[in-house]
Design an enzyme around this catalytic site. Structure first.
Site, mmCIF file in Angstrom:
data_model
loop_
_atom_site.group_PDB
_atom_site.id
_atom_site.type_symbol
_atom_site.label_atom_id
_atom_site.label_comp_id
_atom_site.label_asym_id
_atom_site.label_seq_id
_atom_site.Cartn_x
_atom_site.Cartn_y
_atom_site.Cartn_z
ATOM 1 N N ALA A 1 30.128 25.293 -17.534
ATOM 2 C CA ALA A 1 31.252 24.509 -16.996
ATOM 3 C C ALA A 1 31.334 23.162 -17.696
ATOM 4 O O ALA A 1 31.387 22.113 -17.058
ATOM 5 C CB ALA A 1 31.085 24.329 -15.492
ATOM 6 N N GLY A 2 31.325 23.163 -19.013
ATOM 7 C CA GLY A 2 31.329 21.916 -19.778
ATOM 8 C C GLY A 2 32.720 21.511 -20.220
ATOM 9 O O GLY A 2 33.716 21.857 -19.588
ATOM 10 N N THR B 1 25.469 25.119 -27.646
ATOM 11 C CA THR B 1 24.675 25.646 -28.760
ATOM 12 C C THR B 1 24.369 24.482 -29.701
ATOM 13 O O THR B 1 24.911 24.402 -30.784
ATOM 14 C CB THR B 1 25.463 26.721 -29.535
ATOM 15 O OG1 THR B 1 26.756 26.180 -29.858
ATOM 16 C CG2 THR B 1 25.642 27.974 -28.725
ATOM 17 N N THR C 1 31.023 27.880 -30.004
ATOM 18 C CA THR C 1 31.050 27.997 -31.456
ATOM 19 C C THR C 1 29.669 28.423 -31.910
ATOM 20 O O THR C 1 28.672 27.822 -31.532
ATOM 21 C CB THR C 1 31.406 26.656 -32.098
ATOM 22 O OG1 THR C 1 32.623 26.218 -31.524
ATOM 23 C CG2 THR C 1 31.576 26.802 -33.595
ATOM 24 N N GLU D 1 37.430 28.240 -29.422
ATOM 25 C CA GLU D 1 38.313 27.268 -28.786
ATOM 26 C C GLU D 1 38.627 26.136 -29.763
ATOM 27 O O GLU D 1 37.721 25.589 -30.366
ATOM 28 C CB GLU D 1 37.631 26.713 -27.523
ATOM 29 C CG GLU D 1 38.512 25.795 -26.720
ATOM 30 C CD GLU D 1 39.894 26.385 -26.510
ATOM 31 O OE1 GLU D 1 40.010 27.421 -25.850
ATOM 32 O OE2 GLU D 1 40.869 25.828 -27.049
ATOM 33 N N ASN E 1 37.029 23.267 -38.415
ATOM 34 C CA ASN E 1 36.392 21.974 -38.166
ATOM 35 C C ASN E 1 35.922 21.330 -39.467
ATOM 36 O O ASN E 1 36.015 20.118 -39.632
ATOM 37 C CB ASN E 1 35.234 22.131 -37.171
ATOM 38 C CG ASN E 1 35.741 22.102 -35.735
ATOM 39 O OD1 ASN E 1 36.883 21.720 -35.477
ATOM 40 N ND2 ASN E 1 34.901 22.493 -34.799
ATOM 41 N N CYS F 1 31.192 18.645 -32.179
ATOM 42 C CA CYS F 1 31.491 19.804 -33.027
ATOM 43 C C CYS F 1 31.392 19.588 -34.528
ATOM 44 O O CYS F 1 30.771 20.394 -35.215
ATOM 45 C CB CYS F 1 32.892 20.315 -32.709
ATOM 46 S SG CYS F 1 32.956 21.139 -31.117
ATOM 47 N N LYS G 1 35.798 9.118 -29.375
ATOM 48 C CA LYS G 1 37.218 8.945 -29.648
ATOM 49 C C LYS G 1 37.863 8.478 -28.351
ATOM 50 O O LYS G 1 37.190 8.466 -27.299
ATOM 51 C CB LYS G 1 37.856 10.261 -30.123
ATOM 52 C CG LYS G 1 37.800 11.364 -29.077
ATOM 53 C CD LYS G 1 38.343 12.687 -29.581
ATOM 54 C CE LYS G 1 39.851 12.720 -29.600
ATOM 55 N NZ LYS G 1 40.382 14.098 -29.732
HETATM 56 C C1 UDX Z 1 29.850 24.050 -25.696
HETATM 57 C C2 UDX Z 1 29.279 24.173 -27.104
HETATM 58 O O1 UDX Z 1 28.579 22.969 -27.392
HETATM 59 C C3 UDX Z 1 30.329 24.382 -28.140
HETATM 60 O O2 UDX Z 1 29.732 24.719 -29.352
HETATM 61 C C4 UDX Z 1 31.191 25.504 -27.748
HETATM 62 O O3 UDX Z 1 32.281 25.564 -28.603
HETATM 63 C C5 UDX Z 1 31.598 25.452 -26.313
HETATM 64 O O4 UDX Z 1 30.541 25.185 -25.421
HETATM 65 P P1 UDX Z 1 30.826 21.999 -24.389
HETATM 66 O O5 UDX Z 1 31.573 22.703 -23.327
HETATM 67 O O6 UDX Z 1 31.389 20.714 -24.917
HETATM 68 O O7 UDX Z 1 30.670 22.902 -25.670
HETATM 69 O O8 UDX Z 1 29.302 21.822 -23.959
HETATM 70 P P2 UDX Z 1 28.739 21.229 -22.620
HETATM 71 O O9 UDX Z 1 29.689 20.250 -22.038
HETATM 72 O O10 UDX Z 1 27.338 20.846 -22.892
HETATM 73 O O11 UDX Z 1 28.774 22.492 -21.633
HETATM 74 C C6 UDX Z 1 27.908 23.555 -21.665
HETATM 75 C C7 UDX Z 1 27.533 23.896 -20.233
HETATM 76 O O12 UDX Z 1 26.776 25.108 -20.220
HETATM 77 C C8 UDX Z 1 26.687 22.839 -19.526
HETATM 78 O O13 UDX Z 1 27.315 22.415 -18.348
HETATM 79 C C9 UDX Z 1 25.365 23.569 -19.238
HETATM 80 O O14 UDX Z 1 24.767 23.175 -18.021
HETATM 81 C C10 UDX Z 1 25.816 25.010 -19.208
HETATM 82 N N1 UDX Z 1 24.732 25.972 -19.455
HETATM 83 C C11 UDX Z 1 23.928 25.803 -20.515
HETATM 84 C C12 UDX Z 1 24.552 27.042 -18.589
HETATM 85 O O15 UDX Z 1 25.271 27.180 -17.616
HETATM 86 N N2 UDX Z 1 23.557 27.939 -18.858
HETATM 87 C C13 UDX Z 1 22.708 27.769 -19.895
HETATM 88 O O16 UDX Z 1 21.809 28.595 -20.095
HETATM 89 C C14 UDX Z 1 22.901 26.676 -20.761
HETATM 90 C C1 UDX Z 2 37.400 18.819 -32.852
HETATM 91 C C2 UDX Z 2 38.561 19.690 -33.347
HETATM 92 O O1 UDX Z 2 39.717 18.849 -33.567
HETATM 93 C C3 UDX Z 2 38.871 20.782 -32.331
HETATM 94 O O2 UDX Z 2 39.890 21.640 -32.836
HETATM 95 C C4 UDX Z 2 37.600 21.576 -32.065
HETATM 96 O O3 UDX Z 2 37.835 22.549 -31.070
HETATM 97 C C5 UDX Z 2 36.478 20.666 -31.623
HETATM 98 O O4 UDX Z 2 36.264 19.642 -32.589
HETATM 99 P P1 UDX Z 2 37.135 16.833 -31.110
HETATM 100 O O5 UDX Z 2 35.797 16.643 -31.737
HETATM 101 O O6 UDX Z 2 37.215 16.921 -29.629
HETATM 102 O O7 UDX Z 2 37.823 18.154 -31.668
HETATM 103 O O8 UDX Z 2 38.091 15.619 -31.544
HETATM 104 P P2 UDX Z 2 38.914 15.266 -32.864
HETATM 105 O O9 UDX Z 2 40.214 14.749 -32.425
HETATM 106 O O10 UDX Z 2 38.945 16.344 -33.858
HETATM 107 O O11 UDX Z 2 38.117 14.027 -33.452
HETATM 108 C C6 UDX Z 2 36.819 14.146 -34.017
HETATM 109 C C7 UDX Z 2 36.357 12.826 -34.586
HETATM 110 O O12 UDX Z 2 37.091 12.473 -35.739
HETATM 111 C C8 UDX Z 2 36.517 11.645 -33.617
HETATM 112 O O13 UDX Z 2 35.382 10.816 -33.704
HETATM 113 C C9 UDX Z 2 37.742 10.942 -34.140
HETATM 114 O O14 UDX Z 2 37.796 9.593 -33.782
HETATM 115 C C10 UDX Z 2 37.582 11.143 -35.635
HETATM 116 N N1 UDX Z 2 38.822 11.023 -36.405
HETATM 117 C C11 UDX Z 2 39.858 11.853 -36.161
HETATM 118 C C12 UDX Z 2 38.911 10.069 -37.412
HETATM 119 O O15 UDX Z 2 37.969 9.315 -37.659
HETATM 120 N N2 UDX Z 2 40.071 9.988 -38.150
HETATM 121 C C13 UDX Z 2 41.126 10.808 -37.926
HETATM 122 O O16 UDX Z 2 42.139 10.674 -38.639
HETATM 123 C C14 UDX Z 2 41.027 11.768 -36.900
#
Ligand code: UDX
Ligand code: UDX
Length: 462
Positions: free
Chosen positions: A12-13, A91, A131, A160, A223, A275, A338
């Protein structure tokens, strides 16, 4: 009410929560349950103080919660009831052993696969949302198919692409939805079933189906391309500071080429987030493991440039403040990676804070959403306890400070009364704009010494 299908999401992240909320809101005939090992997180999803800050998310959650959207802690019961299971556990990059610092740590994900086998008594579709390294689906299939219960799990990859801060908007109007599956009858049927969920609100031509490996690799490549654009413009920003060119003008001129396009060309203190770095390192690791060293080096340079950019920012601060920041009160304006999120994972702010603390500065961290995370990030940093102040109000943060470093491009920072801030600061006062969001000429006229990125600094020193 009898639901058409039971969907479960494990994790549930930042990804699982918003994605399932939107699916539930758009598909009232599906029952969507989100489970997590973290009971506090689940508890928060069941209140109006959601565990993550994401514009528009609360409205979407409230529209479906208790109707067909449920947050629960009983993972086993969730698995038993589910027809379709999205796996969205984290991951992170491995911190130990073989592949440390590069490969993905798949322990949670593998544990989840075993849990699915243990608690299932009928066939299900398993959707990889996390991912993952390419060909992870294959490993997942092996674990799942080893069951002795005679049941079949069809693994589908549905990476995603949402970005934090605009997650709800991205989910409601995605550029594309990608679904990878085995090219068998069962695989194609499963892909069709997942496509049917998104077809509730996404046009058919935006739902792309591919083979499993293409879907997995597409996420890493998307990415990597986005991050590569940022590293490219950041490399140019260093050159601009030497030559007198203006990186903003270059971004505009270059981005006006319709083949290049204007987005993701903002020079910055460096990209952060959970990511970009992780996914590129994954790409590097996979390439090297196949002996493709040139390919690995190519992508690794994107990460190296990002580290250089963060380091360069800190060096500029120290150099311009007369080679020492010992005891100087410096405000980090923003700490999230960001704007519009409280997330600080891989935020350049962490690097900047760490380095400035090593130099014995007195830090004040200000951010409208990320201070709890900032406190956690800096808790273990030598020098941090006692010397770091956390202050959500930028005016109070800046009082008596010597310098301001803009880390996050929050809209509110553009609108601050810098005349008032200048008056409250020690002189000479400095601004280092790591996002180029402020009006540098105006700040200079107020009296600041101003150091933007990728353009010459403006100082009052003769
Ligand atoms: C995560 C991954 O980091 C990313 O690579 C992928 O694309 C989507 O899932 P995110 O949702 O941002 O991204 O991560 P996070 O907010 O850390 O959420 C993961 C959740 O999984 C946490 O709430 C954690 O408690 C939960 N989890 C983890 C479980 O429920 N079971 C487990 O065994 C491990
Ligand atoms: C990224 C991808 O955009 C998304 O498609 C994928 O699912 C997860 O990874 P996210 O990391 O949430 O999303 O944010 P993003 O808007 O891509 O920004 C990533 C980083 O790049 C931030 O630190 C942002 O400030 C920076 N950034 C972005 C720059 O420094 N310059 C830019 O022009 C755009």
């Amino acid at each position: 009410m009898k639901f058409k299908r039971n969907i479960l999401c494990i994790g549930a992240g930042y990804v699982g929560g918003p994605t399932m909320a939107v699916i539930a809101a758009k598909c009232p005939e599906y029952k969507v349950t989100v489970v997590d090992v973290n009971a506090d997180r689940i508890q928060a999803w069941n209140t109006d103080a959601l565990p993550i800050f994401e514009p528009g998310l609360l409205d979407v959650v409230r529209s479906a919660r208790g109707r067909n959207l449920f947050f629960a802690t009983d993972i086993a019961a969730g698995i038993r009831a589910a027809d379709i299971i999205f796996v969205s556990v984290n991951t992170p990059t491995k911190t130990f052993g073989h592949g440390a610092g590069m490969a993905s740590d798949l322990q949670y994900w593998e544990k989840t696969a075993h849990e699915i086998v243990d608690h299932s008594d009928r066939s299900k579709i398993i959707v990889e949302k996390s991912t993952l390294p390419v060909r992870t689906a294959e490993a997942m299939e092996r674990i799942l198919q080893e069951n002795k219960k005679g049941i079949h799990f069809e693994v589908v990859s549905n990476p995603e692409f949402l970005a934090e801060g605009s997650a709800v908007k991205d989910l409601l109007g995605p550029d594309r939805v990608l679904i990878g599956s085995r090219q068998t009858d069962a695989g194609l049927k499963a892909a069709g079933e997942i496509a049917g969920i998104f077809a509730h609100w996404v046009a058919a031509e935006r739902i792309i189906t591919t083979n499993l490996w293409s879907a997995e690799l597409s996420k890493l490549v998307a990415n990597a391309f986005l991050a590569q654009r940022i590293s490219s413009i950041n490399a140019v920003s260093a050159l601009c500071e030497k030559t007198g060119a203006d990186v903003g003008e270059i971004s505009f001129a270059v981005g006006s080429d319709s083949r290049i396009g204007p987005r993701f060309l903002n020079a910055s203190i460096g990209f952060g987030g959970s990511c970009f770095k992780k996914d590129i390192l994954n790409l590097v690791y996979i390439s090297r493991s196949y002996g493709l060293n040139e390919v690995a080096d190519y992508w690794e340079a994107v990460v190296r440039m990002n580290e250089y950019q963060q380091e360069r920012f800190v060096r500029t601060i120290i150099r311009e403040m007369f080679q020492t920041v010992v005891g100087k009160r410096i405000v980090l304006l923003g700490f999230a990676f960001k704007a519009n999120t409280g997330d600080t994972r891989e935020s350049p702010g962490i690097h900047v804070a760490r380095k400035l603390l090593e130099e014995r500065a007195a830090l004040v961290v200000s951010d409208p959403q990320a201070l709890d995370n900032a406190r956690r990030d800096l808790a273990g940093v030598a020098g941090a306890p006692g010397t770091v102040e956390y202050e959500p109000d930028p005016y109070r943060a800046a009082a008596d400070a010597q310098a301001i470093a803009v880390i996050t491009e929050w809209e509110i920072y553009r609108k601050l009364d810098f005349g008032k801030i200048f008056a409250s600061m020690r002189k000479p006062a400095f601004i280092f704009d790591g996002r180029n969001i402020l009006d540098h000429e105006k700040l200079f006229k107020i009296g600041f010494n101003v150091f933007p990125l990728g353009k010459p600094g403006l100082t009052h020193f003769k």
